[in-house]
Scaffold this active site. Structure first.
Site: not given
Lengths: 671, 671
Positions: A35, A265, A414, A476
């Site tokens: 890149h 890019h 999380e 869960h």
């Protein structure tokens, strides 16, 4: 862009920044992949940062009080490789740049922390670097509180792209940094409005400046090609009492025919276009050649921090010896001498009292004795503190006015928690552990994988590890998550059966230097199964004989965690019928697989039929059932082959066959 | 809060809202688990929404043009169960509420779409519902463009909590909704400042109003207990040409002793406190008893939309028959009649031309013939359109001024893409597929799991499926991701070997009604291995004999995807030495496991030694190597047991042993 005007305005700066652009073009062309555009667009920002602000010493990449530089937009790896070469890092001679993206080179496609000392973290999966950086900055605050500003006082600088900011994890991290006023965290946003698919506006029209401000950041907007503006912004950022985002308006692939396009890019390898770009830069040397005056100027920058580093060493040597030793021990990830005896005493006490206890509660008890002797631990939870049992009485809460606090309320983040914990571990001096429900391994996955790849000992406390979670139901209840973590290379997955195995798992996790740990812990109470005290850490072997067959060994039951006591009860039923039954507890498959053949054969000899018992998917079990001297047709598994259900836990265990009777029946059917 | 004043100000409203609060308290008490506070806090908002704004007909939960109501804060499930009971949905008699969270009840701990018609999506993992809702709203726009506003014209309403907004995925979704001006999406934020660990400010001080505005949303701030303000805000939201967020300032567990505390988030079961709360509400009936006038008022609300529904049916019946049939077919997830012939013709053409082609390119070619006959498909990519090969020539790009476009530039938002695709599938009438690099399965995981749990046929296009990705290195090279998806219940993982198998995989994915698909596709070119045309879809069998042994069958090589041609070449080497070798192609382990014993035995008979070949972790393979009539000691595996490396792909395949020579050697060593 008028490159001539840019060059004329700041000729010294221009030649240094051009060296980055030219090396990038050369390396990408040699590799025929990579890149180009990002290093070319951010070369000015990086040059000013390294020349005037970043505290570093190229001769000592691991100096503990260096500023941290994190390239969150990791695909632009040639930016960091160019900088490390130019400033004279020994591990980055020009040959490394010539070998960009080749087998065995330090210059991997994306920066990999385990390949070179000066690479602070592994980036490429977008958003991870900026999320790591929040952990770096928290670690700096914590260690400064612990050791004083004379030995810990540095900044964390991040280059992030549009992709980093679109990924959700970056918002988790950014809002955390704002909440904790991490004023030594400075993010430079490469605001080039280009992604792979086209202009950013194709998929996003967020006002990033407003969004950072909403997260309580200080924001500065500059022209990313103007060295004076860059310098002034970095000076202002360092003075702010909030984390700072510098929005750097840049041109991707500056000066190349592909400038400002999504083509820019990627890999710019067209020879004519390269020649044109270099000509426009006023760069006349051949591939991988940097004019000696430019190289010298860069090398001076690389030496700029040497005096400061030496002064730091003198200050460090004046710290009390005990503090120095703790600092160095934590940095080296050495366990304290007391740990072994502490764990043994804990185990002995458990064996004697034989409590019925959830392993999450056992984990808290173990941490309660370990945290005081390990000042490097930092605990936390993603808004499930009371459920994950991760907070012990001595930690204190990390906050703006309590930087010495060792417990972090991560919020419902999380992924951000996992990434920031990785950042703490990478920073050094901290052993992070953090909790959530095991099912939410899914949210934390990208960072859990990176912990394994990066070879850092982050500890993931995953409670409520099966249908034993009960009424909250299948959203869960993990069923595949043991398999997911076990499928990941370089990861220890512990599923302890009782408080003794839980303490043993923590001892391993807190001794590990290069492997992350996943602790799979129950919500529900479990009886103590280790009723005979052993000084040795049996979990270290991965699996061991917990109860041997009386009489001829006809059956081997292999179980983990909350199913070990079920296997023991099944053994009672089988022995009562005269069927000799061994129970093997297998708290860590990875460690068992690492044992030598002789040990594995002692635990799992051929001959007997085998039944595996685990409240999870079978995937990964057949190696112990059919493999390892086992036999097709002579082995079975009691586990889950579907998602769970919402109901009380006891009913679910019954419904899905985790009963002594069912396990015994399965074994008998094989005889 | 002065409950008396609230009750007095709007007595009719108050009694209806109180019914929700009382039922919530009763159900949580009966279950002795659950989350009381959220339904109690949002009862006023929900009451006004259902009474005055939500377009629905309780007697016809699947009416296609109903407004969608999504409870993103799924732990507050008693809110939706109360509403469905009160408004008279047949599937929710009072017995269901009495059985809250019990085995077999529709009233699971968190709302599960597959248990009841009126539950639009499965929520609980935070942030998912709000991210789904963006897909719902996009689907509505797309279908309105396709079928006209007379038959498609509805809103998507979401209740989201602080946890939803902290999760990163919500920001991915929110910025998408802002970019696409999804004006019929209305989010009601339960702004109660409480999470499990304490006040929100413990972990977050984001200015959510400013953050939504930064994402180009319309924002309204109200008192969430004032029915007039709620009503006015919903009216204003519907008139906005932007998506709207209504910040509803509420009190969690309103009127209970635990009001405004984190205790109030959980199960409030104390009998005295319950009695006190009900007394404060002025609620005098027994548990699960709703005064008949209140129940009647609610039932009237449940019937409110019946006329509108009938009028819609009349309008629908006036649509041209072909349009009606397509609408109904897409909603029923029936494949078009032409699909089978289209796939056969495609396969025949491939077999005849036998191209060397990456399976990602083959996938594009297959989609190029399938998309035109399946107007219900919607493609997209998380900013890797050119790499994932997901865009075909006829789709058009979904945008503010082109709602009929069927291609979505999702941006760098793998998780948001997956969740929004799930929302589209749940909405009905759309078959979404979307791409990213397979390694970023990790980012999309939480939503990929939910697709499986929710029984919806979302298709995940995962390209660059191994070390064959090459120079980008281990951060981008999946090794454990096949195992991860295979470990997930109710998921088809396809790893096609060539363009024929790729087309077969798409046929299955686009026929599936209740199972999501993961297509694992190569970056690198592969030879065509299916050189004999078969009308039958062999991939449907999961595995099949691709090349049989000549002479005595001594070896079975089992391979998938890019390793099938390696196995064929190894077979050539072995046959040249007179070793009879069968090659089994196994594009879908799950489908093979579903076949009957007789078929599986035909493909994998006992006797021969076996070698599995797949550029991924071994986990999951032993069932086919040692199991299934295999034998310990007579099977081996050529795969990955570590992370990959950055280098050209061919060198990596060589380095890690994916060569015909190595596979043949492994087989011979077993003989």
């Amino acid at each position: 862009m008028d490159l001539t005007a840019l060059a004329r305005a700041n000729p010294d700066h221009w030649s240094k920044a051009t060296a980055i652009r030219a090396l990038t073009l050369d390396a990408v062309a040699a590799a025929n992949s990579g890149h180009s555009g990002m290093p070319m667009g951010m070369a000015d920002v990086a040059t000013v940062l390294f020349e005037k602000h970043l505290k570093f010493d190229a001769s000592n990449p691991l100096w503990p009080d260096r500023d941290r530089f994190i390239l969150s937009a990791g695909h632009g790896s040639m930016l960091i490789y160019s900088l490390l070469h130019l400033t004279g890092y020994e591990q980055f001679p020009i040959e490394e740049l010539k070998n960009f993206r080749q087998m065995g080179a330090r210059t991997a496609g994306h920066p990999e922390n385990f390949l070179a000392d000066a690479i602070e973290t592994t980036t490429g999966p977008l958003g991870q670097g900026i999320a790591n950086s929040v952990g770096f900055a928290m670690a700096e605050e914590m260690l400064r509180a612990q050791y004083g500003a004379k030995v810990v006082d540095h900044h964390t600088y991040v280059i992030a792209g549009d992709g980093c900011l679109m990924e959700g994890v970056s918002q988790e991290a950014i809002t955390l940094a704002g909440r904790h006023k991490l004023s030594k965290l400075i993010v430079m946003w490469d605001n080039n409005n280009i992604t792979i698919d086209g202009p950013v506006t194709l998929s996003d029209n967020t006002d990033q400046v407003a969004r950072f401000k909403a997260a309580q950041w200080h924001v500065i907007e500059i022209d990313g090609h103007n060295p004076d503006e860059i310098d002034a912004a970095l000076t202002e950022a360092k003075a702010s009492d909030l984390p700072t985002m510098i929005a750097c308006k840049t041109h991707i692939a500056l000066g190349h025919a592909a400038q400002d396009t999504s083509k820019g890019h990627g890999a710019l390898t067209d020879a004519d276009q390269m020649a044109d770009a270099k000509k426009a830069y006023g760069w006349t040397t051949g591939p991988f050649e940097v004019p000696s005056d430019v190289k010298s100027a860069w090398e001076e920058i690389g030496k700029r921090g040497a005096d400061e580093r030496r002064a730091w060493e003198e200050r460090f040597d004046k710290m009390p010896r005990a503090k120095r030793e703790t600092f160095n021990r934590a940095l080296a990830l050495e366990a304290p001498k007391k740990m072994s005896a502490t764990v043994k005493a804990f185990k002995k006490q458990i064996t004697e009292s034989a409590p019925k206890m959830a392993t999450r509660a056992a984990s808290e008890k173990a941490l309660e004795v370990l945290n005081p002797i390990l000042p490097e631990t930092v605990g936390g939870s993603a808004d499930l503190t009371g459920s994950n049992n991760t907070k012990t009485s001595d930690l204190g809460v990390f906050d703006v006015d309590n930087r010495g606090g060792r417990y972090v309320y991560w919020g419902i983040r999380e992924h951000g928690m996992a990434a920031a914990m990785n950042g703490m571990a990478l920073h050094g001096g901290i052993r992070p552990y953090g909790g959530t429900f095991m099912c939410f391994t899914d949210y934390a996955r990208p960072s859990m994988r990176l912990a394994a790849l990066m070879q850092i000992p982050t500890a993931f406390v995953m409670t409520h590890d099966s249908i034993g979670l009960g009424e909250d139901g299948p959203t869960h209840q993990p069923v595949e998550h043991l398999a997911i973590s076990r499928a990941t290379p370089n990861t220890y997955v512990f599923r302890p059966a009782d408080a003794v195995e839980t303490a043993e798992a923590w001892e391993i996790a807190f001794t590990s230097k290069t492997t992350p740990s996943v602790l799979s812990l129950t919500r529900q109470g479990l009886p103590t199964v280790r009723l005979e005290h052993k000084n040795n850490n049996l979990t270290e072997k991965g699996a061991y004989v917990l109860a041997d067959a009386e009489g001829k060994r006809q059956v081997i039951l292999i179980a983990t965690g909350s199913e070990v006591h079920v296997a023991l009860a099944a053994r009672d039923l089988l022995q009562a019928e005269g069927i000799g039954t061994r129970v093997v507890s297998m708290p860590c498959m990875e460690l068992f697989a690492e044992q030598d053949e002789a040990y594995r054969k002692r635990v799992l000899p051929g001959g007997a039929v085998r039944v595996g018992v685990e409240a999870g998917m079978r995937q990964g079990w057949d190696q112990w059932l059919f493999g390892e001297r086992g036999k097709y047709g002579k082995a079975d598994f009691v586990g889950m082959d579907r998602f769970g259900a919402s109901a009380p836990a006891e009913e679910l265990f019954e419904r899905f066959g985790f009963t002594a009777e069912n396990v015994a029946e399965k074994a008998k059917a094989l005889l």
